[in-house]
Design an enzyme around this catalytic site. Structure first.
Site, PDB file in Angstrom:
ATOM      1  CB  CYS A   1       0.851  -8.243  -5.434  1.00  0.00           C
ATOM      2  SG  CYS A   1       1.654  -9.486  -5.444  1.00  0.00           S
TER       3      CYS A   1
ATOM      4  CB  CYS B   1      -5.614  -3.745   7.959  1.00  0.00           C
ATOM      5  SG  CYS B   1      -6.999  -4.559   6.876  1.00  0.00           S
TER       6      CYS B   1
END
Length: 474
Positions: free
Chosen positions: A282, A432
């Site tokens: 998530c 990232c």
């Protein structure tokens, strides 16, 4: 000297729901006197009108019956433990009825023929272990507590973060920075002071899961990673208790009840986990804030049905939910006779190394990165206008939130097909959100012949925290 007195479940409601009480005393008699002085409502349950221990209540000092020692005059030493053992076998216990306040609180349950007083007492006596106090755990905990589940255990070791507040409705801004388990316990006890919340501030492991699960009637699984999910499943099978399962991602959710005594287990549905990194978490893929509310409430509903022994629980059924289409589907599951944990000839008879089973340790052993670059080092190279390639492997919707200006965006899933865009004759710095995905891509690029590639430690979150504090974090 300090002495610990263990309070049995039947009497905890008269001791502010405490499991143990510490007192200063030199003898057993003094300890009991101090205890009943602190908690006066305990007195009538422990002592007769003459102040002597009632005949149906026994005291044990470090596992020895006090009556076999010197009775109330038995001397105590530092670190001693007294255990109160009331007579409950064959008769009604002190918890086998509802108080006037509880009747008023649960009146909407009591007037339902499917629940009634008998059902409410089942809820009061039930012991449910909740794995995780996050997105799914928040609504589960609230509804189980509100319903009157007598003992709710919570396993969690995380801390409340700002990013949790979008969906984890147990917490508010004042909870940020606190341990989730502490904030959750405080909120649930405020919601229902007639139940017991037991904190297990620990990571669930193969070493502690079986002993922990044996203390409860069923488990509600609010985990968000595959090693823990398989661990919960196997521990439930081995201890013979139901596992109320759910998972969520973006707009979709799944709910089921895995109970090996009556149907399939999680391994029957998914014999093997996906390779590490294939299914984003998530944190990487996102989740609609209201989704865990819907799915967590379904989990709580299944747990309550199991306790009440009513309705048709989702044993042998997988319920899927698509919030975008507002669709529910029920899929039949079958028990796998060759399942290694619940099949006819199980090969898993004790808990295993679940990180290794899910390939995480193997992944960690792979050449992810020899060293990492800090955001301070990256800024120095950018300020010096050095010639290198800054690769951002996040998804396009993440780029809309924030971006390091000099970076080139190639989402993680596209890197393999776009290698021609990544130069081999320059240093390649990969980043990232927080460093996990970029670490995998760094390792992959090295297998493809890139010799000067490095991962950015902490990702763009570290950049926002330490370099550009005006940049939003997510």
């Amino acid at each position: 000297m300090p002495v610990t007195i263990a309070i049995p479940t039947a009497l905890r409601q008269f001791a502010d729901k405490q499991i143990t009480v510490s007192v200063e005393a030199a003898t057993v008699g003094e300890a009991v006197k101090e205890l009943t002085s602190k908690h006066q409502s305990l007195g009538k349950h422990l002592l007769d009108e003459n102040g002597k221990m009632r005949n149906f209540v026994n005291l044990y000092l470090n596992d020895e019956d006090v009556r076999s020692l010197k009775g109330p005059e038995t001397a105590l030493k530092d670190g001693d433990e007294l255990l109160i053992v009331p007579a409950i076998a064959g008769g009604a216990t002190l918890t086998e009825d509802l108080s006037k306040e509880e009747v008023a609180r649960y009146s909407r349950h009591l007037i339902m023929p499917e629940v009634g007083k008998a059902g409410q007492l089942k809820l009061k006596k039930a012991k449910v272990l909740m794995i995780g106090a996050g997105g799914l755990g928040a609504p589960m905990g609230l509804y189980l507590a509100a319903a009157g589940v007598g003992r709710i255990g919570i396993v969690d070791f995380d801390v409340v973060d700002d990013s949790n507040l979008q969906r984890q409705i147990l917490f508010g801004k004042s909870s940020v920075g606190r341990k989730k388990i502490e904030a959750a316990k405080e909120r649930l006890e405020d919601l229902n002071p007639y139940i017991e919340i037991v904190s297990h501030e620990t990571q669930l492991t193969s070493e502690n899961a079986l002993d922990l699960f044996k203390q409860y009637d069923l488990v509600v699984d609010g985990t968000d990673n595959f090693p823990t999910r398989y661990l919960v499943n196997d521990a439930c099978v081995l201890t013979g208790i139901p596992n109320v399962y759910a998972s969520i991602f973006r707009f979709e959710g799944q709910v089921s009840v895995f109970y090996a005594k009556e149907g399939p287990c999680y391994r029957c549905l998914y014999p093997d986990p996906p390779p590490p990194g294939l299914v984003p978490s998530c944190a990487e893929g996102g989740v609609l804030g209201v989704l865990p509310g819907t799915v967590g409430a379904l989990q709580a509903t299944e747990a309550i049905k199991l306790i009440l022994q009513t309705g048709d629980p989702l044993i042998g059924t997988l319920l899927t939910f698509d919030a975008l289409g507002m669709n529910f589907r029920k899929l039949k599951l079958r028990r796998d006779p060759d399942c290694p944990v619940c099949g006819n000839n199980p090969t898993i008879t004790e808990l295993i190394d679940y990180e290794q089973f899910c390939g995480i340790k193997k992944q960690e052993a792979a050449p992810v990165s020899d060293k990492e670059m800090t955001v301070q080092e990256l800024k120095q190279q950018l300020d010096a206008k050095e010639d290198f390639f800054l690769l951002d492997v996040r998804e396009p919707h993440e780029i809309d939130i924030c971006k390091i200006e000099a970076s080139i965006v190639i989402p993680m899933g596209e890197v393999e097909n776009r290698l021609n865009e990544i130069p081999k004759d320059k240093q390649v710095v990969v980043h990232c959100r927080s460093g996990g995905r970029s670490g995998k891509i760094t390792g992959y690029l090295k297998t493809q012949g890139y010799t000067n590639v490095i991962n950015l430690e902490g990702g763009i979150l570290a950049w926002a925290e330490k370099i550009d504090t005006s940049m939003p974090s997510y």
